[in-house]
Structures are given as structure tokens and as C-alpha cells.
Design a protein around this motif. Sequence first.
Motif, mmCIF file in Angstrom:
data_model
loop_
_atom_site.group_PDB
_atom_site.id
_atom_site.type_symbol
_atom_site.label_atom_id
_atom_site.label_comp_id
_atom_site.label_asym_id
_atom_site.label_seq_id
_atom_site.Cartn_x
_atom_site.Cartn_y
_atom_site.Cartn_z
ATOM 1 N N PRO A 55 -0.082 -23.288 3.200
ATOM 2 C CA PRO A 55 -0.272 -23.987 4.084
ATOM 3 C C PRO A 55 0.419 -23.632 5.414
ATOM 4 O O PRO A 55 1.329 -22.860 5.517
ATOM 5 N N GLY A 56 -0.162 -23.724 6.586
ATOM 6 C CA GLY A 56 0.515 -23.162 7.892
ATOM 7 C C GLY A 56 -0.009 -21.921 8.238
ATOM 8 O O GLY A 56 -0.188 -21.551 9.301
ATOM 9 N N ILE A 57 -0.084 -20.855 7.405
ATOM 10 C CA ILE A 57 -0.317 -19.458 7.681
ATOM 11 C C ILE A 57 -0.680 -18.818 6.457
ATOM 12 O O ILE A 57 -0.067 -19.046 5.328
ATOM 13 N N ASP A 58 -1.615 -17.931 6.307
ATOM 14 C CA ASP A 58 -2.069 -17.087 5.145
ATOM 15 C C ASP A 58 -1.017 -16.223 4.713
ATOM 16 O O ASP A 58 -0.170 -15.702 5.482
ATOM 17 N N GLY A 59 -0.787 -16.179 3.560
ATOM 18 C CA GLY A 59 0.417 -15.148 2.964
ATOM 19 C C GLY A 59 0.314 -13.635 3.655
ATOM 20 O O GLY A 59 1.365 -13.013 3.950
ATOM 21 N N LEU A 60 -0.809 -13.121 3.738
ATOM 22 C CA LEU A 60 -1.012 -11.624 4.275
ATOM 23 C C LEU A 60 -0.651 -11.608 5.692
ATOM 24 O O LEU A 60 -0.227 -10.848 6.322
ATOM 25 N N ASP A 61 -0.900 -12.903 6.433
ATOM 26 C CA ASP A 61 -0.943 -12.828 7.865
ATOM 27 C C ASP A 61 0.567 -12.812 7.846
ATOM 28 O O ASP A 61 1.235 -12.232 8.755
ATOM 29 N N LEU A 62 1.398 -13.712 7.261
ATOM 30 C CA LEU A 62 2.908 -13.757 7.061
ATOM 31 C C LEU A 62 3.343 -12.367 6.818
ATOM 32 O O LEU A 62 4.457 -12.158 7.671
ATOM 33 N N LEU A 63 2.718 -11.694 5.911
ATOM 34 C CA LEU A 63 3.501 -10.431 5.658
ATOM 35 C C LEU A 63 3.382 -9.379 6.631
ATOM 36 O O LEU A 63 4.359 -8.481 6.817
#
Length: 220
Positions: A55-63
Motif C-alpha cells: 500500500p502507498g507505493i509499489d515495491g519496485l518504485d520504492l527500490l
Amino acid sequence: MRVLLIEDDKLIGDGIKAGLSKLGFNIDWFTDGMIGKNALESAPYDAVILDLSLPGIDGLDLLRLWRQAGHDVPVLILTARDALEQRVNGLQNGADDYLCKPFALTEVAARLLALIRRRHGQLKPKWVHGNVVFDTASRSVSCNGEPVTLTPRELEVLELFLLNKDRVLARTLIQEKLYNWDDEVSSNAVEVHIHHLRRKLGNGFIRTVHGVGYTLGDEP
């Protein structure tokens, strides 16, 4: 070793945190991607376990954000996205390793340890300093060939120093590595652990650098 876990499935997250804690890892667990993003900027983590569907942000975008900001902490992706293209995409965007759900907790621990060892240039499963040997697979310690019994926290302190052989570690850094935000920490906890290690492994095993912190003593 302090590990950041970002996983929104509470059953999986609880199992990972409980299991890895028993294996000697210090786990901070968050279920929201943006909170996890900020956590990495607030504590000295040795590795990250990252789910992709958050939730909030996709994991790949976070990476991608972490890598763009220069964070080089090893990241193990743990996700249900098991297509080859998705695995390749994760690795190309900065992940260091990839595991698909369902998984074995022992494999997660082994992969984490391998990533952390590689980051610190410790490629062998047994770490040696003078007459002290730490077997990372069995988490056992010997001194002069004789087994030494250490508490889980003492093992963490020993592990931290062996991973940072040539560094002087500040007291605050040691404390941040050993304890997460939920722990209650006494003011002299670090000094107590170091005192016990010196008593069990030799008074010169850890050397005090006055006004700075602690470092491994010279190898005999």
C-alpha cells in the motif's frame, strides 16, 4: 544484524519477524511502503526484505527511489510475482536477490546472510580473528579450539565486529545495530555486552578507542 522488513501481509510478516529473530536477526517490520522508505533513512540496516505489492507505493518504485538516492543496502525481494520477466525486472532495478512465495524461512535467512557477507567481503562461512572462530552456519564460537557459549545478544555483537574488522564502531552505532525501535535499552547495555565478550574471548579482543568507540584488537 539489523534487517528492515516491508511486508503488508500480517501473517507472513509476523512469521518472518518471529522466525528470523530466533535466528539472530534484529527485525524492524512495516506494512506500509512509504513508512518503510523513511525507515531506511533513519537506521543503519544491514539488509532489506521487500515485498512488491505494498500500500502507498509499489515495491519496485520504492527500490528505484532508494537506488537513485544512493542507498546500497542489499535488498531481497520476497513476492508472489513469480514470472521470469518480473524477476528480471526486479533485479535490473537494483534488487540483489529474489525469492517467490511460498518460501522456506531457512532459505530467507541463508540468502540474507549471504548478501550481508558479500557486502562486507566476508565470503567464507567461518569468520576468524586471531584465535576466535565464528561459524555462521551453526552460529557457534570457539576460542583456542574450545567452544565458547555466548548469549544471542553477545553473538550479535561479535558478528558486528567481525563484519567491520577495520572500523572503529561508535557506541551509538552498535546500539542501533543491536536494538530496534520497540526495545527498551539500558544506558550501559553496549558496555555490558562488550565486557562479557572480553571476559569470554580475551580482554584484548575488543579495544576501546577513547572518545570514539570500539574496534577489534590486534590479532595475536
